[in-house]
Design an enzyme around this catalytic site. Structure first.
Site, PDB file in Angstrom:
ATOM      1  N   TYR A  32       0.829  -1.209   0.000  1.00  0.00           N
ATOM      2  CA  TYR A  32       0.000   0.000   0.000  1.00  0.00           C
ATOM      3  C   TYR A  32       0.863   1.259   0.000  1.00  0.00           C
ATOM      4  O   TYR A  32       0.711   2.153  -0.835  1.00  0.00           O
ATOM      5  CB  TYR A  32      -0.916  -0.034   1.233  1.00  0.00           C
ATOM      6  CG  TYR A  32      -1.836   1.156   1.350  1.00  0.00           C
ATOM      7  CD1 TYR A  32      -3.036   1.204   0.637  1.00  0.00           C
ATOM      8  CD2 TYR A  32      -1.527   2.233   2.176  1.00  0.00           C
ATOM      9  CE1 TYR A  32      -3.885   2.293   0.739  1.00  0.00           C
ATOM     10  CE2 TYR A  32      -2.369   3.329   2.290  1.00  0.00           C
ATOM     11  CZ  TYR A  32      -3.545   3.345   1.574  1.00  0.00           C
ATOM     12  OH  TYR A  32      -4.388   4.434   1.677  1.00  0.00           O
ATOM     13  N   LYS A  42       1.419   3.910  -3.201  1.00  0.00           N
ATOM     14  CA  LYS A  42       1.085   5.341  -3.066  1.00  0.00           C
ATOM     15  C   LYS A  42       2.324   6.206  -3.338  1.00  0.00           C
ATOM     16  O   LYS A  42       2.234   7.265  -3.964  1.00  0.00           O
ATOM     17  CB  LYS A  42       0.526   5.634  -1.668  1.00  0.00           C
ATOM     18  CG  LYS A  42      -0.794   4.931  -1.351  1.00  0.00           C
ATOM     19  CD  LYS A  42      -1.901   5.420  -2.243  1.00  0.00           C
ATOM     20  CE  LYS A  42      -3.248   4.828  -1.882  1.00  0.00           C
ATOM     21  NZ  LYS A  42      -4.292   5.148  -2.863  1.00  0.00           N
TER      22      LYS A  42
HETATM   23  N1  LIG Z   1      -9.378   4.510   3.831  1.00  0.00           N
HETATM   24  C1  LIG Z   1      -8.478   5.255   4.403  1.00  0.00           C
HETATM   25  O1  LIG Z   1      -8.432   5.377   5.661  1.00  0.00           O
HETATM   26  C2  LIG Z   1      -7.482   6.013   3.564  1.00  0.00           C
HETATM   27  C3  LIG Z   1      -6.452   6.693   4.192  1.00  0.00           C
HETATM   28  C4  LIG Z   1      -5.571   7.446   3.411  1.00  0.00           C
HETATM   29  C5  LIG Z   1      -5.721   7.500   2.039  1.00  0.00           C
HETATM   30  N2  LIG Z   1      -6.724   6.799   1.441  1.00  0.00           N
HETATM   31  C6  LIG Z   1      -6.834   6.902  -0.030  1.00  0.00           C
HETATM   32  O2  LIG Z   1      -7.765   7.942  -0.324  1.00  0.00           O
HETATM   33  C7  LIG Z   1      -8.329   7.713  -1.630  1.00  0.00           C
HETATM   34  C8  LIG Z   1      -9.847   7.881  -1.541  1.00  0.00           C
HETATM   35  O3  LIG Z   1     -10.336   6.922  -0.622  1.00  0.00           O
HETATM   36  P1  LIG Z   1     -11.914   6.661  -0.471  1.00  0.00           P
HETATM   37  O4  LIG Z   1     -12.068   5.865   0.786  1.00  0.00           O
HETATM   38  O5  LIG Z   1     -12.669   7.914  -0.667  1.00  0.00           O
HETATM   39  O6  LIG Z   1     -12.162   5.692  -1.732  1.00  0.00           O
HETATM   40  P2  LIG Z   1     -13.449   4.777  -2.005  1.00  0.00           P
HETATM   41  O7  LIG Z   1     -14.605   5.221  -1.182  1.00  0.00           O
HETATM   42  O8  LIG Z   1     -13.018   3.361  -1.891  1.00  0.00           O
HETATM   43  O9  LIG Z   1     -13.753   5.134  -3.527  1.00  0.00           O
HETATM   44  C9  LIG Z   1     -12.905   4.689  -4.526  1.00  0.00           C
HETATM   45  C10 LIG Z   1     -13.292   5.217  -5.880  1.00  0.00           C
HETATM   46  O10 LIG Z   1     -12.478   4.528  -6.847  1.00  0.00           O
HETATM   47  C11 LIG Z   1     -13.323   3.874  -7.791  1.00  0.00           C
HETATM   48  N3  LIG Z   1     -12.800   2.550  -8.176  1.00  0.00           N
HETATM   49  C12 LIG Z   1     -12.431   1.549  -7.362  1.00  0.00           C
HETATM   50  N4  LIG Z   1     -12.060   0.465  -8.089  1.00  0.00           N
HETATM   51  C13 LIG Z   1     -12.214   0.830  -9.389  1.00  0.00           C
HETATM   52  C14 LIG Z   1     -11.992   0.140 -10.627  1.00  0.00           C
HETATM   53  N5  LIG Z   1     -11.566  -1.120 -10.686  1.00  0.00           N
HETATM   54  N6  LIG Z   1     -12.251   0.803 -11.778  1.00  0.00           N
HETATM   55  C15 LIG Z   1     -12.688   2.094 -11.749  1.00  0.00           C
HETATM   56  N7  LIG Z   1     -12.919   2.791 -10.609  1.00  0.00           N
HETATM   57  C16 LIG Z   1     -12.676   2.154  -9.444  1.00  0.00           C
HETATM   58  C17 LIG Z   1     -14.649   3.666  -7.093  1.00  0.00           C
HETATM   59  O11 LIG Z   1     -15.654   3.501  -8.068  1.00  0.00           O
HETATM   60  P3  LIG Z   1     -16.938   2.536  -7.828  1.00  0.00           P
HETATM   61  O12 LIG Z   1     -17.860   3.333  -6.944  1.00  0.00           O
HETATM   62  O13 LIG Z   1     -17.459   2.310  -9.178  1.00  0.00           O
HETATM   63  O14 LIG Z   1     -16.416   1.316  -7.128  1.00  0.00           O
HETATM   64  C18 LIG Z   1     -14.744   4.953  -6.277  1.00  0.00           C
HETATM   65  O15 LIG Z   1     -15.215   6.009  -7.067  1.00  0.00           O
HETATM   66  C19 LIG Z   1      -7.873   6.317  -2.043  1.00  0.00           C
HETATM   67  O16 LIG Z   1      -6.818   6.434  -2.940  1.00  0.00           O
HETATM   68  C20 LIG Z   1      -7.392   5.685  -0.736  1.00  0.00           C
HETATM   69  O17 LIG Z   1      -6.387   4.718  -0.951  1.00  0.00           O
HETATM   70  C21 LIG Z   1      -7.608   6.068   2.169  1.00  0.00           C
END
Ligand SMILES: NC(=O)c1ccc[n+]([C@@H]2O[C@H](COP(=O)([O-])OP(=O)(O)OC[C@H]3O[C@@H](n4cnc5c(N)ncnc54)[C@H](OP(=O)(O)O)[C@@H]3O)[C@@H](O)[C@H]2O)c1
Length: 238
Positions: A141, A145
């Site tokens: 991960y 990133k």
């Molecule tokens: N979770 C945490 O605590 C955390 C911490 C730090 C950083 N982040 C990062 O912050 C960013 C945003 O996170 P989030 O939680 O808002 O993300 P999320 O809710 O999981 O949303 C992910 C987005 O990516 C799209 N996506 C996923 N798989 C896909 C695929 N195969 N093809 C096309 N689109 C796809 C999804 O579309 P669909 O709706 O169509 O699936 C959705 O629009 C990410 O990069 C994550 O790694 C997360």
């Protein structure tokens, strides 16, 4: 004299810029769309995704959804055509997509979208990575990133903004065990030091808009978790 947020929004809006958002159906993406809809800084916003969703409440006439096949992004350059600003909130998990799938979404799709956007006129690319990003790490991960950050920095956008949140706080419909555990463990810490280990997704969406309208000649802006909190607090209530 320093501009307040309303003045920055007005000045930015008057430039008549357009934007695209990838990952707009996700937790940060939805908050970004809300903030864009509220502040109306763009004359057009193309929401690029793999599926069409019900956008309610209606964000406004300037928003349009465009469905693309992320494995054939070069066939969908029109989705990115002419956008001055590109926002990336894309991401998945290893649990959901497997190792290869995670790398494909979180690294390859992000880089490919940025490349296509850049060659179609994008001046400012704004992306969410992670607080821990490090291309030299042995952890998938963190390494992925870090590789994304590195590739984007080498693309020479007029402006690149990288948001590096720690744990995201939101009411996620989908259950993510790792995120649940992290949020639970972090709870007392979050209460004592609200800006260090976590950030609400609403703040990330708002911070992306605040950063966009904030003038400055820097080619690279990086916001860590505390700075995302600071940005929202500084420009307040939007
Ligand atoms: N979770 C945490 O605590 C955390 C911490 C730090 C950083 N982040 C990062 O912050 C960013 C945003 O996170 P989030 O939680 O808002 O993300 P999320 O809710 O999981 O949303 C992910 C987005 O990516 C799209 N996506 C996923 N798989 C896909 C695929 N195969 N093809 C096309 N689109 C796809 C999804 O579309 P669909 O709706 O169509 O699936 C959705 O629009 C990410 O990069 C994550 O790694 C997360």
């Amino acid at each position: 004299m320093t501009e307040n947020f309303e003045e920055k929004v007005k000045r930015y809006k008057d430039m008549g810029k357009t934007a695209f958002v990838i990952g707009y159906t996700g937790e940060c993406g939805k908050e970004l769309v809300k903030a864009l809809s509220k502040n109306k800084i763009f004359s057009k916003v193309v929401l690029v995704g793999r599926r069409k969703v019900d956008l309610s409440p209606d964000p406004g006439p300037e928003f349009e959804q465009r469905i693309v096949d992320y494995d054939k992004l070069e066939d969908h350059t029109e989705a990115f055509q002419g956008a001055h600003v590109g926002y990336c909130c894309l991401g998945t998990t290893k649990g959901k997509a497997g190792k290869e799938g995670f790398i494909k979404v979180d690294r390859d799709y992000v880089i490919k979208s940025a490349e296509i956007a850049k060659s179609n006129g994008c001046q400012h690319f704004s992306v969410i990575t992670a607080s821990t990003a490090n291309k030299n790490s042995m952890f998938l991960y963190v390494k992925t990133k870090g590789e994304v950050e590195d590739a984007l920095k080498n693309m020479a956008f007029d402006k690149l903004t990288i948001f590096k949140p720690a744990v995201l706080l939101c009411d996620r419909a989908e259950t993510r065990i790792g995120e649940r555990i992290a949020t639970t463990i972090m709870k007392p810490w979050t209460m004592m030091f609200p800006t260090t280990g976590s950030v609400p997704t609403a703040y990330v969406g708002r911070a992306m808009v605040i950063d966009t309208v904030t003038p400055g000649d820097e080619k690279l802006r990086i916001y860590n978790n505390g700075e995302i909190h600071g940005l929202v607090k500084q420009d307040g209530k939007k």
